[in-house]
Design a protein around this motif. Structure first.
Motif, PDB file in Angstrom:
ATOM      1  N   VAL A 141       0.817  -1.211   0.000  1.00  0.00           N
ATOM      2  CA  VAL A 141       0.000   0.000   0.000  1.00  0.00           C
ATOM      3  C   VAL A 141       0.851   1.261   0.000  1.00  0.00           C
ATOM      4  O   VAL A 141       0.324   2.369  -0.107  1.00  0.00           O
ATOM      5  N   TYR A 142       2.167   1.111   0.094  1.00  0.00           N
ATOM      6  CA  TYR A 142       3.061   2.262   0.008  1.00  0.00           C
ATOM      7  C   TYR A 142       3.478   2.538  -1.432  1.00  0.00           C
ATOM      8  O   TYR A 142       4.143   3.537  -1.706  1.00  0.00           O
ATOM      9  N   ALA A 143       3.091   1.665  -2.341  1.00  0.00           N
ATOM     10  CA  ALA A 143       3.353   1.880  -3.764  1.00  0.00           C
ATOM     11  C   ALA A 143       2.385   2.940  -4.295  1.00  0.00           C
ATOM     12  O   ALA A 143       1.383   3.261  -3.648  1.00  0.00           O
ATOM     13  N   PRO A 144       2.647   3.513  -5.476  1.00  0.00           N
ATOM     14  CA  PRO A 144       1.743   4.537  -6.033  1.00  0.00           C
ATOM     15  C   PRO A 144       0.320   4.004  -6.216  1.00  0.00           C
ATOM     16  O   PRO A 144       0.113   2.922  -6.757  1.00  0.00           O
ATOM     17  N   LEU A 145      -0.655   4.787  -5.745  1.00  0.00           N
ATOM     18  CA  LEU A 145      -2.068   4.464  -5.940  1.00  0.00           C
ATOM     19  C   LEU A 145      -2.462   4.904  -7.348  1.00  0.00           C
ATOM     20  O   LEU A 145      -2.191   6.038  -7.741  1.00  0.00           O
ATOM     21  N   VAL A 146      -3.082   4.017  -8.127  1.00  0.00           N
ATOM     22  CA  VAL A 146      -3.418   4.360  -9.518  1.00  0.00           C
ATOM     23  C   VAL A 146      -4.919   4.440  -9.763  1.00  0.00           C
ATOM     24  O   VAL A 146      -5.352   5.046 -10.743  1.00  0.00           O
ATOM     25  N   ALA A 147      -5.738   3.833  -8.906  1.00  0.00           N
ATOM     26  CA  ALA A 147      -7.186   3.893  -9.136  1.00  0.00           C
ATOM     27  C   ALA A 147      -7.926   3.557  -7.850  1.00  0.00           C
ATOM     28  O   ALA A 147      -7.421   2.810  -7.001  1.00  0.00           O
ATOM     29  N   VAL A 148      -9.132   4.124  -7.707  1.00  0.00           N
ATOM     30  CA  VAL A 148     -10.035   3.804  -6.596  1.00  0.00           C
ATOM     31  C   VAL A 148     -11.422   3.619  -7.189  1.00  0.00           C
ATOM     32  O   VAL A 148     -12.025   4.565  -7.684  1.00  0.00           O
ATOM     33  N   PHE A 149     -11.922   2.394  -7.160  1.00  0.00           N
ATOM     34  CA  PHE A 149     -13.203   2.081  -7.787  1.00  0.00           C
ATOM     35  C   PHE A 149     -14.316   2.034  -6.751  1.00  0.00           C
ATOM     36  O   PHE A 149     -14.150   1.506  -5.662  1.00  0.00           O
ATOM     37  N   SER A 150     -15.468   2.612  -7.123  1.00  0.00           N
ATOM     38  CA  SER A 150     -16.635   2.599  -6.258  1.00  0.00           C
ATOM     39  C   SER A 150     -17.850   2.888  -7.114  1.00  0.00           C
ATOM     40  O   SER A 150     -17.780   3.626  -8.087  1.00  0.00           O
ATOM     41  N   GLY A 151     -18.989   2.298  -6.752  1.00  0.00           N
ATOM     42  CA  GLY A 151     -20.223   2.565  -7.498  1.00  0.00           C
ATOM     43  C   GLY A 151     -20.501   1.522  -8.560  1.00  0.00           C
ATOM     44  O   GLY A 151     -19.994   0.400  -8.510  1.00  0.00           O
ATOM     45  N   LEU A 152     -21.311   1.901  -9.555  1.00  0.00           N
ATOM     46  CA  LEU A 152     -21.700   1.004 -10.637  1.00  0.00           C
ATOM     47  C   LEU A 152     -20.878   1.301 -11.873  1.00  0.00           C
ATOM     48  O   LEU A 152     -20.773   2.444 -12.294  1.00  0.00           O
ATOM     49  N   ILE A 153     -20.306   0.267 -12.455  1.00  0.00           N
ATOM     50  CA  ILE A 153     -19.538   0.437 -13.682  1.00  0.00           C
ATOM     51  C   ILE A 153     -20.181  -0.441 -14.749  1.00  0.00           C
ATOM     52  O   ILE A 153     -20.042  -1.660 -14.746  1.00  0.00           O
ATOM     53  N   VAL A 154     -20.936   0.209 -15.612  1.00  0.00           N
ATOM     54  CA  VAL A 154     -21.685  -0.504 -16.644  1.00  0.00           C
ATOM     55  C   VAL A 154     -21.431   0.183 -17.973  1.00  0.00           C
ATOM     56  O   VAL A 154     -21.604   1.398 -18.083  1.00  0.00           O
ATOM     57  N   PRO A 155     -21.020  -0.541 -19.009  1.00  0.00           N
ATOM     58  CA  PRO A 155     -20.834   0.114 -20.313  1.00  0.00           C
ATOM     59  C   PRO A 155     -22.131   0.764 -20.783  1.00  0.00           C
ATOM     60  O   PRO A 155     -23.190   0.146 -20.740  1.00  0.00           O
TER      61      PRO A 155
END
Length: 781
Positions: A141-155
């Motif tokens: 967790v000390y490495a670079p954070l690249v994304a934080v996902f939350s919610g609905l992901i629908v094309p």
């Protein structure tokens, strides 16, 4: 039986030695042994008890699921623990059903140093803003954070992906999932692969290895497709060659349109009766560009971007500028000045940019009341402190999620108006804070008209022609101690300090953007999620595009951007230049660094009066002196009576007015309401014994102002209000019942004295005043 009474299975199978009839004890022993052996045989011979349901990530043993490491639940259906994945490709998931409450799961994908790992989100559904999946480019967790996902992901549509593929380049990827104690959704299914082509080249190319052994694979795109994943179409319809334009294959494969044509494929005339979105040719500039909750403003064809939230502040640039004509980004190196922040406001006057408030990235995320001024020609910062000792100096609220505008008043003074915001001490602020640029004095002016409820993450747009600020949406305190998103629209007249309530949009949101173009308020994106149980699939990240027609007090939902990819986001910025809207950055699980451009229809393109008046939605035009020109809010002359080209409104019914709980809001809106018998809001067409239809005739506002104060501290600042602990609400004090020299606190009248008198003398003094003694320093009464 053998000597010593031991049991010999070999003897049992091949015929036991019979015990003597004269030894009953031996016979008993023999019977017991036979019974035990029979039980063992029966037990081993019968089939194992099966499990009621399949053991998803485990094995069924004697009717119970025994889970593999990292899995829990009656059927091993929930992740809970740590996983290590070392295969070249594979899947990871929280489980086949809804994840459980208070889940904590971690996956480490291990490839080889500097290998590219790609994560493809086939399904993702968690509670927006509460349950998160963090992705790190490394093995901790000390490495670079690249994304934080939350919610609905629908094309949105086939081939359009709401969330881009996530890439790590260290050779590792660490994913950590966390859920809270409420609302569990279906979770996620993620495919990962090592050293593969992005998005499998989107079906428009082939995956090709590089020339050297160390090089990575890449997409070799088919004709008329470009981009790292071959997902960007170029030169559609060959740019209408040769009449409309041509395809420039030497650079970025863009259409170059002839003078009288425009649009991504040169199919629209100049000027055009149609609108369009496009992605400008932006010169590459590093990931330090990506940010959210920043602010932007335009000066002379240059967009200035200041501050913002990012995952990694070590390479963060506080100030950037973007040339809207050349598409070139520049960093602005500064020595000294403010520390990084986000959720602040930005307002421009002449050559100065005023930055106020916000949340500091340093100092444990404190919300600040700092005011900094950036001078564009000298490229220098200067901190402005409030004028010391001024009798008119008001308390300055440290806020975040507010907005600000520099405006010139009819008095000739130039002020910065700070609209609403969130204070960690005083909760949601409903005030307008006014800063005089010349005297450097802060003021909290008393406002007239409607009584607004302040909030966080709204949008506001200033129109100089009508001296009005339009404020839409936000996250606010609601009645009964609740909080949520709103779809409110307010207008604030800066000269008369009067609030008006306009028609609500029907689409609650916050952290969106808004600009004013051709008499139309254009609202884009934002977080549209409210309460999970009521969200009906509302998204954390929206690409909604709304238009508010100021002339007719009407909202329209416009088509979403027609681009080759989804552009959902919140926390972005939007500015206007040369009749176009420029959207930059924001957050959509990843931090964004792209620029989107919207060009609305042009009134000048309508050559006949009928077409001119029917233009829109998204633009409002009028026919004047034989030509079609944009309608401006100043043409309304401060009146909100619909102009002739608006469709006539249905007479307001009482239900539209009931929601206004104070006289000011009831009579300063576009619904057509009246304040009846000093206690309720009804339609102006309904019968009423004594009704008020103009806010200037309303009784005192104190009672309604108190109801907008959302916590005890903000309530206590107003001497006319008191906090009711049982209902967590602020109410106005009852009408003054106390004699002169006495202060009313709650229902009691108090006079507070500091005295060194003995208790008996003090008690005698109180009796002479017809009062009872109460000590604030001891328990003795």
């Amino acid at each position: 039986m053998e000597p010593g009474g031991k049991f010999n299975p070999r003897l049992f199978l091949f015929g036991p030695k019979l015990a003597s009839r004269s030894d009953p004890r031996g016979i008993n022993k023999y019977l017991v042994v036979c019974a035990l052996f029979s039980f063992v045989l029966l037990t081993h011979a019968s089939p194992a008890k099966s499990c009621d349901k399949s053991c998803n990530s485990g094995k069924c043993i004697n009717g119970s699921c025994v889970c593999e490491r990292g899995w829990v639940g009656d059927h091993c259906q929930h992740c809970q623990g740590r996983f290590k994945l070392t295969e070249p490709s594979g899947y990871l998931t929280d489980g086949p059903f809804n994840y459980k409450f208070k889940t904590k799961c971690t996956w480490l994908i291990e490839a080889y140093p500097n290998a590219v790992l790609r994560l493809r989100f086939n399904h993702f559904a968690t509670e927006c803003s509460w349950d998160h999946l963090y992705v790190y480019d490394g093995d901790s967790v000390y490495a670079p954070l690249v994304a934080v996902f939350s919610g609905l992901i629908v094309p949105e549509t086939r081939g359009n992906e709401t969330v881009p593929e996530v890439e790590t380049t260290s050779g590792y990827a660490l994913l950590h999932f966390f859920s809270d104690a409420a609302y569990n959704l279906t979770g996620f299914n993620i495919f990962y692969s090592i050293n593969s082509c992005p998005n499998n080249c989107s079906g428009h190319g082939k995956c090709t290895p590089g020339n050297s052994a160390a090089s990575r694979v890449y997409c070799e795109c088919d004709k008329y497709w470009k981009g790292e994943a071959c997902d960007i179409p170029y030169c559609r319809d060959n740019c209408g060659s040769p009449d409309h334009g041509y395809c420039d294959l030497t650079g970025e494969k863009l259409c170059v349109c002839n003078d009288s044509w425009q649009g991504p494929d040169c199919s629209l005339t100049v000027p055009s009766t149609e609108s369009f979105w496009f992605l400008p040719s932006v010169k590459p500039f590093g990931t330090s560009l990506a940010r959210a909750s920043h602010k932007a403003m335009v000066q002379e064809k240059v967009m200035w971007v200041v501050g913002g939230y990012t995952f990694n502040y070590s390479s963060f640039q506080m100030i950037l500028n973007y040339n809207l004509e050349s598409g070139v980004w520049n960093t602005v190196p500064i020595s000294g000045g403010p520390v990084p922040r986000y959720g602040h406001s930005l307002a421009a006057y002449q050559d100065d940019i005023y930055m106020f408030g916000g949340k500091l990235e340093a100092s444990w995320g404190n919300v600040t009341d700092e005011l900094w001024v950036f001078n564009i020609p000298s490229r220098t910062w200067q901190r402005r402190s409030p004028a010391a000792g001024s009798p008119t100096q008001a308390q300055v609220y440290a806020v975040e999620g507010h907005t600000a505008h520099c405006v010139q008043l009819s008095s000739g003074e130039t002020v910065m108006l700070v609209i609403f915001g969130y204070s960690p001490i005083y909760n949601y602020i409903s005030n307008v804070q006014e800063y005089n640029l010349r005297s450097k004095v802060w003021l909290l002016p008393e406002t007239k008209g409607a009584i607004p409820q302040g909030g966080y993450g709204h949008s506001s747009t200033y129109d100089s022609s009508s001296s009005s600020i339009y404020v839409h949406g936000g996250y606010k305190a609601l009645p009964a101690g609740k909080y949520g998103l709103v779809d409110d629209l307010y207008r604030y007249d800066v000269n008369t300090r009067t609030w008006f309530i306009l028609r609500e949009s029907g689409f609650p949101r916050y952290l969106h953007s808004a600009v004013l173009l051709s008499g139309t308020l254009l609202v884009f994106g934002g977080n549209t999620h409210n309460d999970t149980s009521l969200s009906n699939g509302a998204k954390c990240f929206s690409a909604d595009f709304l238009a508010y027609d100021i002339a007719c007090d009407e909202w329209t939902l416009l088509p979403k951007p027609d681009l080759h990819r989804d552009v959902n986001r919140f926390g972005h910025s939007a500015v206007v230049s040369n009749g176009s809207m420029y959207v930059f950055g924001g957050f959509s699980s990843v931090l964004l660094n792209d620029v989107l451009v919207y060009r609305p229809p042009s009134c000048q393109a309508f050559l006949a009066e009928e077409g001119c008046l029917m233009a829109g939605p998204g633009v409002r035009c009028i026919w004047s002196r034989g030509r079609c020109v944009p309608w401006e809010p100043s043409m309304a002359n401060g009146s909100y009576v619909p102009v002739p080209f608006c469709t006539s409104k249905i007479v307001t019914v009482d239900e539209w007015c009931y929601r206004f709980s104070d006289c000011g809001s009831c009579t300063a809106n576009t619904k057509g309401c009246q304040w009846c018998d000093d206690k309720k809001c009804i339609s102006a067409s309904s019968n009423c014994t004594s009704g008020v239809k103009n806010f200037t005739e309303c009784p005192v506002r104190i009672e309604q102002v108190c109801s907008k104060l959302a916590n005890c501290k903000s309530c206590s600042l107003n001497l006319n209000c008191q906090w009711e602990q049982n209902h967590s609400q602020c109410h106005s004090l009852p009408a003054q019942q106390c004699s002169e020299g006495w202060s009313q606190v709650g229902d009691a009248c108090l006079r507070i004295n500091s005295s060194r008198e003995s208790y008996d003398n003090a008690q005698h003094y109180c009796k002479n005043l017809n009062g009872n003694i109460a000590s604030l320093t001891t328990s003795k009464q």
